[in-house]
Design an enzyme around this catalytic site. Structure first.
Site, PDB file in Angstrom:
ATOM      1  N   SER A   1       0.838  -1.213   0.000  1.00 34.47           N
ATOM      2  CA  SER A   1       0.000   0.000   0.000  1.00 34.47           C
ATOM      3  C   SER A   1       0.873   1.264   0.000  1.00 34.47           C
ATOM      4  O   SER A   1       0.497   2.275  -0.584  1.00 34.47           O
ATOM      5  CB  SER A   1      -0.982  -0.007   1.174  1.00 34.47           C
ATOM      6  OG  SER A   1      -0.319   0.138   2.395  1.00 34.47           O
TER       7      SER A   1
ATOM      8  N   ARG B   1      23.009 -13.779   3.674  1.00 33.53           N
ATOM      9  CA  ARG B   1      22.424 -12.445   3.477  1.00 33.53           C
ATOM     10  C   ARG B   1      23.245 -11.650   2.465  1.00 33.53           C
ATOM     11  O   ARG B   1      22.708 -10.908   1.656  1.00 33.53           O
ATOM     12  CB  ARG B   1      22.412 -11.668   4.802  1.00 33.53           C
ATOM     13  CG  ARG B   1      21.336 -12.130   5.744  1.00 33.53           C
ATOM     14  CD  ARG B   1      21.228 -11.234   6.954  1.00 33.53           C
ATOM     15  NE  ARG B   1      20.284 -11.791   7.921  1.00 33.53           N
ATOM     16  CZ  ARG B   1      18.967 -11.607   7.867  1.00 33.53           C
ATOM     17  NH1 ARG B   1      18.435 -10.875   6.945  1.00 33.53           N
ATOM     18  NH2 ARG B   1      18.178 -12.163   8.765  1.00 33.53           N
TER      19      ARG B   1
ATOM     20  N   MET C   1      10.639  -6.706   4.378  1.00 33.69           N
ATOM     21  CA  MET C   1      10.821  -7.343   5.680  1.00 33.69           C
ATOM     22  C   MET C   1      12.123  -8.135   5.779  1.00 33.69           C
ATOM     23  O   MET C   1      12.146  -9.233   6.347  1.00 33.69           O
ATOM     24  CB  MET C   1       9.615  -8.254   5.973  1.00 33.69           C
ATOM     25  CG  MET C   1       8.279  -7.554   5.906  1.00 33.69           C
ATOM     26  SD  MET C   1       8.176  -6.105   6.971  1.00 33.69           S
ATOM     27  CE  MET C   1       7.898  -6.896   8.534  1.00 33.69           C
ATOM     28  N   ARG C   2      13.197  -7.602   5.250  1.00 29.63           N
ATOM     29  CA  ARG C   2      14.496  -8.257   5.384  1.00 29.63           C
ATOM     30  C   ARG C   2      15.492  -7.286   5.978  1.00 29.63           C
ATOM     31  O   ARG C   2      15.496  -6.091   5.616  1.00 29.63           O
ATOM     32  CB  ARG C   2      15.044  -8.679   4.008  1.00 29.63           C
ATOM     33  CG  ARG C   2      14.239  -9.700   3.280  1.00 29.63           C
ATOM     34  CD  ARG C   2      14.221 -11.047   3.920  1.00 29.63           C
ATOM     35  NE  ARG C   2      15.538 -11.645   4.084  1.00 29.63           N
ATOM     36  CZ  ARG C   2      15.779 -12.710   4.855  1.00 29.63           C
ATOM     37  NH1 ARG C   2      14.802 -13.265   5.541  1.00 29.63           N
ATOM     38  NH2 ARG C   2      16.991 -13.216   4.951  1.00 29.63           N
TER      39      ARG C   2
ATOM     40  N   LEU D   1      19.019  -5.710   6.108  1.00 28.24           N
ATOM     41  CA  LEU D   1      20.020  -5.533   5.058  1.00 28.24           C
ATOM     42  C   LEU D   1      21.420  -5.509   5.674  1.00 28.24           C
ATOM     43  O   LEU D   1      21.616  -5.000   6.778  1.00 28.24           O
ATOM     44  CB  LEU D   1      19.740  -4.238   4.302  1.00 28.24           C
ATOM     45  CG  LEU D   1      18.417  -4.274   3.518  1.00 28.24           C
ATOM     46  CD1 LEU D   1      17.971  -2.881   3.127  1.00 28.24           C
ATOM     47  CD2 LEU D   1      18.539  -5.168   2.293  1.00 28.24           C
TER      48      LEU D   1
ATOM     49  N   HIS E   1       8.623   3.476   8.653  1.00 28.46           N
ATOM     50  CA  HIS E   1       8.475   2.607   9.827  1.00 28.46           C
ATOM     51  C   HIS E   1       7.216   3.013  10.594  1.00 28.46           C
ATOM     52  O   HIS E   1       6.998   4.206  10.838  1.00 28.46           O
ATOM     53  CB  HIS E   1       9.706   2.715  10.733  1.00 28.46           C
ATOM     54  CG  HIS E   1       9.614   1.832  11.928  1.00 28.46           C
ATOM     55  ND1 HIS E   1       9.799   0.465  11.859  1.00 28.46           N
ATOM     56  CD2 HIS E   1       9.317   2.106  13.223  1.00 28.46           C
ATOM     57  CE1 HIS E   1       9.628  -0.062  13.066  1.00 28.46           C
ATOM     58  NE2 HIS E   1       9.335   0.910  13.911  1.00 28.46           N
TER      59      HIS E   1
ATOM     60  N   SER F   1       7.277   7.127  10.824  1.00 24.38           N
ATOM     61  CA  SER F   1       8.482   7.899  10.534  1.00 24.38           C
ATOM     62  C   SER F   1       9.062   7.449   9.199  1.00 24.38           C
ATOM     63  O   SER F   1       9.090   6.250   8.914  1.00 24.38           O
ATOM     64  CB  SER F   1       9.568   7.637  11.589  1.00 24.38           C
ATOM     65  OG  SER F   1       9.060   7.765  12.900  1.00 24.38           O
TER      66      SER F   1
ATOM     67  N   ALA G   1      -1.573   7.623   7.558  1.00 23.64           N
ATOM     68  CA  ALA G   1      -0.562   8.686   7.711  1.00 23.64           C
ATOM     69  C   ALA G   1       0.710   8.329   6.936  1.00 23.64           C
ATOM     70  O   ALA G   1       1.353   9.194   6.328  1.00 23.64           O
ATOM     71  CB  ALA G   1      -0.253   8.889   9.189  1.00 23.64           C
ATOM     72  N   GLU G   2       1.054   7.033   6.934  1.00 22.64           N
ATOM     73  CA  GLU G   2       2.231   6.592   6.172  1.00 22.64           C
ATOM     74  C   GLU G   2       2.087   6.975   4.702  1.00 22.64           C
ATOM     75  O   GLU G   2       3.028   7.446   4.060  1.00 22.64           O
ATOM     76  CB  GLU G   2       2.396   5.066   6.266  1.00 22.64           C
ATOM     77  CG  GLU G   2       2.743   4.562   7.647  1.00 22.64           C
ATOM     78  CD  GLU G   2       2.965   3.054   7.663  1.00 22.64           C
ATOM     79  OE1 GLU G   2       3.479   2.488   6.690  1.00 22.64           O
ATOM     80  OE2 GLU G   2       2.612   2.425   8.676  1.00 22.64           O
TER      81      GLU G   2
END
Ligand code: GRF
Length: 218
Positions: free
Chosen positions: A15, A67, A92-93, A95, A111, A138, A175-176
């Site tokens: 989204s 990774r 969702m990883r 880094l 976030h 944020s 808000a994001e």
């Protein structure tokens, strides 16, 4: 207009990606999304990207034993797309420091909390548990330490009596969708940069925080 090219990294619903796609559709917006990368093949965001005619690539982290090798492939794909900016949008990883350093100052993340409170996962549950009355989101530059980079913009929402994590999360998500495109606009237009561990916005007329109000448009 010389628009900056953006790669967006996602893992799920997308989204926030959609909010960025919608913002980029405006002719005067200083960025365009050139590539969307997902580490999950069934991420709904991939459908959103395809609908917007943006090229996509699935790089499944399960195909990479370390990774470092996963991040190296992601970086290669971003570079091949000639992206100037990387937006993490529900990616969702974690880094690796090497990858982060490569894109430092050019990579931003959204976030779902008012950082530095509630880093990591389950931020809405944590906010309710802590009993805060104000919660929010944020956008920050990405640095090697998770959810710790210089904050670019924040939005606050009220925590209401009877809120469940889902109800609160939905309020925060709205808000994001407002602040993420705004942060990208600042970075792409060159008014924002990361300097000595701070996010410096040279366009002083722009507020770097807001109390979320769905009627307010930047
Ligand atoms: C958002 O709340 C974002 O802040 C967090 O994960 C969620 C992703 O949502 N990192 P979406 O995929 O953008 O819909």
């Amino acid at each position: 207009m010389n628009k900056k090219s953006v790669a967006v990294l996602i893992s799920g619903s997308g989204s926030n990606l959609q909010a960025l796609i919608d913002a980029c559709a405006a002719p005067e917006f200083p960025a365009k999304i050139v590539h969307v990368i997902s580490n999950k093949k069934d991420a709904r965001g991939l459908v959103r990207a395809k609908e917007a005619k943006i090229s996509t690539k699935v790089i499944s982290h399960t195909d990479y034993p370390q990774r470092e090798s996963f991040d190296a492939e992601v970086s290669k794909v971003i570079s091949a797309a000639k992206a100037d900016i990387v937006c993490l949008a529900g990616f969702m990883r974690l880094l690796t420091p090497g990858f982060v350093k490569e894109w430092q100052g050019k990579m931003i993340n959204i976030h779902p909390s008012l950082l530095p409170s509630f880093k990591g996962m389950h931020t809405h549950e944590e906010a309710l548990k802590a009993g805060v009355k104000i919660h929010g989101c944020s956008v920050h530059f990405v640095v090697p330490e998770m959810d710790s980079g210089p904050i670019i913009i924040q939005a606050a929402v009220p925590v209401l009596p009877g809120d469940t994590p889902e109800m609160l999360g939905e309020r925060v998500l709205k808000a994001e969708h407002q602040i993420y495109p705004h942060a990208l606009k600042l970075l792409a237009s060159g008014t924002l940069r990361m300097e000595e561990g701070r996010a410096v916005n040279t366009y002083q007329a722009v507020h770097e925080y807001t109390l979320f109000n769905p009627d307010v448009r930047f």
